[in-house]
Design an enzyme around this catalytic site. Structure first.
Site, short mmCIF file in Angstrom:
data_model
loop_
_atom_site.label_atom_id
_atom_site.label_comp_id
_atom_site.label_asym_id
_atom_site.label_seq_id
_atom_site.Cartn_x
_atom_site.Cartn_y
_atom_site.Cartn_z
N VAL A 112 0.88 -1.17 0.00
CA VAL A 112 0.00 0.00 0.00
C VAL A 112 0.92 1.22 0.00
CG1 VAL A 112 -1.68 1.30 1.37
CG2 VAL A 112 -1.89 -1.19 1.15
N GLU A 147 6.63 -8.32 7.74
CA GLU A 147 6.47 -8.04 9.17
C GLU A 147 5.51 -9.06 9.74
OE1 GLU A 147 6.43 -3.79 10.71
OE2 GLU A 147 5.48 -3.62 8.76
N TYR A 151 -0.64 -10.27 9.69
CA TYR A 151 -1.62 -11.19 9.10
C TYR A 151 -2.39 -12.07 10.09
CZ TYR A 151 0.46 -9.56 4.82
OH TYR A 151 0.88 -8.75 3.81
N PHE A 429 8.25 -16.04 -1.14
CA PHE A 429 7.41 -15.79 -2.33
C PHE A 429 6.53 -14.58 -2.07
CE2 PHE A 429 4.84 -18.68 0.26
CZ PHE A 429 3.57 -18.16 0.18
C1 COA Z 1 1.69 -3.53 5.45
C2 COA Z 1 0.81 -2.67 4.56
C3 COA Z 1 0.43 -3.47 3.33
C4 COA Z 1 -0.45 -2.29 5.36
O1 COA Z 1 -1.35 -1.60 4.49
P1 COA Z 1 -2.48 -0.62 5.06
O2 COA Z 1 -3.46 -0.37 3.97
O3 COA Z 1 -1.85 0.54 5.70
O4 COA Z 1 -3.19 -1.51 6.18
P2 COA Z 1 -4.71 -1.33 6.72
O5 COA Z 1 -5.02 0.13 6.85
O6 COA Z 1 -5.66 -2.12 5.89
O7 COA Z 1 -4.58 -1.99 8.15
C5 COA Z 1 -5.29 -3.14 8.55
C6 COA Z 1 -4.90 -3.48 9.95
O8 COA Z 1 -3.54 -3.91 9.98
C7 COA Z 1 -2.77 -3.08 10.87
N1 COA Z 1 -1.47 -2.91 10.24
C8 COA Z 1 -1.22 -2.66 8.95
N2 COA Z 1 0.10 -2.60 8.74
C9 COA Z 1 0.69 -2.83 9.93
C10 COA Z 1 2.03 -2.87 10.32
N3 COA Z 1 3.03 -2.68 9.47
N4 COA Z 1 2.28 -3.15 11.62
C11 COA Z 1 1.27 -3.34 12.50
N5 COA Z 1 -0.04 -3.31 12.16
C12 COA Z 1 -0.30 -3.04 10.88
C13 COA Z 1 -3.56 -1.78 10.95
O9 COA Z 1 -3.26 -1.10 12.14
C14 COA Z 1 -4.98 -2.29 10.91
O10 COA Z 1 -5.31 -2.82 12.19
P3 COA Z 1 -6.84 -3.06 12.70
O11 COA Z 1 -7.01 -4.55 12.69
O12 COA Z 1 -6.85 -2.48 14.07
O13 COA Z 1 -7.74 -2.38 11.73
C15 COA Z 1 1.55 -1.39 4.13
O14 COA Z 1 1.97 -0.69 5.26
C16 COA Z 1 2.76 -1.62 3.25
O15 COA Z 1 2.65 -1.61 2.04
N6 COA Z 1 3.97 -1.82 3.83
C17 COA Z 1 5.19 -2.01 3.04
C18 COA Z 1 5.20 -3.34 2.26
C19 COA Z 1 4.94 -4.51 3.15
O16 COA Z 1 5.57 -4.67 4.19
N7 COA Z 1 3.99 -5.35 2.77
C20 COA Z 1 3.64 -6.56 3.47
C21 COA Z 1 4.23 -7.67 2.68
S1 COA Z 1 4.10 -9.19 3.49
#
Ligand code: COA
Length: 429
Positions: A112, A147, A151, A429
């Site tokens: 995101v 991280e 999930y 992956f």
């Molecule tokens: C991780 C990522 C995809 C989260 O996207 P986002 O749209 O901001 O997440 P959302 O707003 O849908 O959050 C959903 C929930 O997850 C939590 N959350 C999301 N990212 C989180 C993080 N990095 N650490 C802790 N909690 C996180 C939010 O607080 C929210 O919690 P809730 O259950 O209380 O609602 C985004 O920060 C990102 O692209 N990070 C860099 C790439 C990456 O690490 N991707 C994951 C690959 S495995």
């Protein structure tokens, strides 16, 4: 690997939820190069990568168009920057205890844009994927994570753990038995087909391993365009005494100030047999002008300490959660694997998203499971994420019970689910 899922439309509920915030959810057409390039750019940006050069985009397109690539667009911003969310998915055969390969929905490239974070985009993407996988009748969803805190909320639990090692090769010498077979240098282009076949054999041979897409196999065999240190890759193949290809190691040698103390970074070590494993480890340990071999994503049972002359010269640098698994269909998942002991348990499974909720009697006879719904009192009560953590045979039950994430007879659960050889996933992956 099947391509038939590539164009399944985006999940309607998630599309609606995002539309309410002014965003558009869509599946990228595999034939639309421009949209695919934008999706790839957003994916690279999400993982803090470089701006992909045209040759990198061209190569990545060739691989990524095999998947179902979902994008979130903010139509208020210019098109090249438009995807503010990405996710790639495909049906992937996951090896489960007993050796069956079960199609799981593999999820990757979850990003995101930092400009749009924490507005529920990842939530919409992930819950949408789980509904899609469920509608396809796939019993499991899987992913590897940047991280570990993200999930669990959607029912994924860590199902395999990976070890990372630093071997002090000035301190240790080979301590294993005699090795056999032939080692030789080769080039990725010459070895691709053979390497993919070796990898497939490795992946089929151990619970937790997945069927590798061309992309994932090729980047283990040799560098892809734009890989860091691409010019430094070395590839050594192992063939059995009968001439059968059974393994390889790809690696990069890192420069150091002291010419006799280079570090070898192993990209991938693939061994379909113990003979291949020992010969390749011996090769790495015996390398001249090298003082350290660094390797990661090995199993938690890597036999390295027993292969060196000095156990403390092969140090575990870390153990980390690796494959995360989400059960969607409890009877299908539990009957797909086999069990090393017979027994019976009533499992009460809770699932906030509803896919796996229910009470089931699991009866194992001669290692084969039968699963039936029941109203009987449960022996074990657990959230679906905890079931995911024990599903592939890892010894997580006791820890989860201590943490309050399994109630009831966790030892009985452990006895039934745990396997003598722990599960492993040896790649990302
Ligand atoms: C991780 C990522 C995809 C989260 O996207 P986002 O749209 O901001 O997440 P959302 O707003 O849908 O959050 C959903 C929930 O997850 C939590 N959350 C999301 N990212 C989180 C993080 N990095 N650490 C802790 N909690 C996180 C939010 O607080 C929210 O919690 P809730 O259950 O209380 O609602 C985004 O920060 C990102 O692209 N990070 C860099 C790439 C990456 O690490 N991707 C994951 C690959 S495995």
């Amino acid at each position: 690997m099947t391509q038939k899922h590539r164009t399944i439309p985006a999940d309607a509920d998630s599309a609606r939820a995002l539309a309410e915030t002014g965003l558009r959810l869509a599946v990228v057409s595999p034939d639309d190069d421009a949209d695919l390039d934008n999706w790839i750019r957003a994916d690279f940006r999400g993982f803090l990568g470089e701006h992909p050069k045209p040759e990198v985009l061209a190569e990545s397109r060739g691989y990524f168009r095999d998947n179902r690539n979902t994008a979130v667009y903010d139509d208020a911003i210019p098109s090249a920057e438009a995807p503010v969310g990405t996710l790639g998915a495909w049906a992937d055969p996951l090896t489960v205890p007993g050796g069956a390969r079960v199609d799981a929905w593999a999820i990757s490239s979850v990003t995101v844009a930092p400009t749009h974070r924490r507005r529920g985009i990842a939530r919409a993407l992930l819950t949408g994927e789980l509904r899609t996988a469920n509608a396809l009748g796939l019993p499991l969803a899987i992913l590897t994570v940047s991280e570990s805190v993200i999930y669990g909320r959607w029912g994924f639990g860590p199902a395999t753990f990976a070890s990372e090692w630093r071997v002090d090769t000035k301190r240790v010498s080979w301590g294993g038995a005699e090795t056999t077979g032939r080692l030789s240098f080769t080039e990725p282009e010459a070895y691709r087909e053979t390497g993919r076949a070796v990898l497939d054999r490795v992946m089929a041979g151990r619970a937790g391993e997945i069927g590798l897409s061309r992309y994932h196999a090729d980047r283990l065999i040799g560098p892809l365009k734009g890989s860091v240190d691409a010019d430094k890759y070395r590839l050594v193949r192992y063939d059995s005494p009968a001439g059968e290809p059974e393994g390889f190691v790809s690696y990069v040698v890192k420069d150091t100030a002291d010419f006799v103390k280079h570090t070898v970074e192993v990209v991938h070590l693939a061994a379909a047999t113990d003979a291949a494993l020992t010969a390749l480890w011996r090769y790495l340990i015996d390398l001249d002008l090298v003082s350290e071999v660094h390797v990661s994503t090995r199993g938690v049972d890597e036999p390295l300490p027993f292969l060196v002359s000095d156990v403390r010269g092969a140090a575990v640098a870390g153990i980390e959660d690796h494959l995360w698994l989400r059960i969607l269909d409890v009877p299908a998942a539990l009957t797909a694997r086999t069990y090393e002991r017979d027994g019976e348990l009533v499992l009460d499974i809770t699932d906030k998203l509803g896919f796996a909720s229910g009470r089931y009697r699991l009866s194992v006879d001669d290692g084969v499971a039968r699963v039936t719904p029941t109203d009987d009192a449960p022996d074990v009560t657990l959230p679906v994420a905890s079931l995911g953590s024990v599903y592939l045979g890892h010894d997580a039950a006791r820890g989860l019970a201590v943490a309050g994430r399994i109630a009831g007879d966790a030892n009985a659960l452990d006895r039934l689910f745990r396997t003598a050889v722990p599960p492993r996933l040896s790649t990302w992956f």
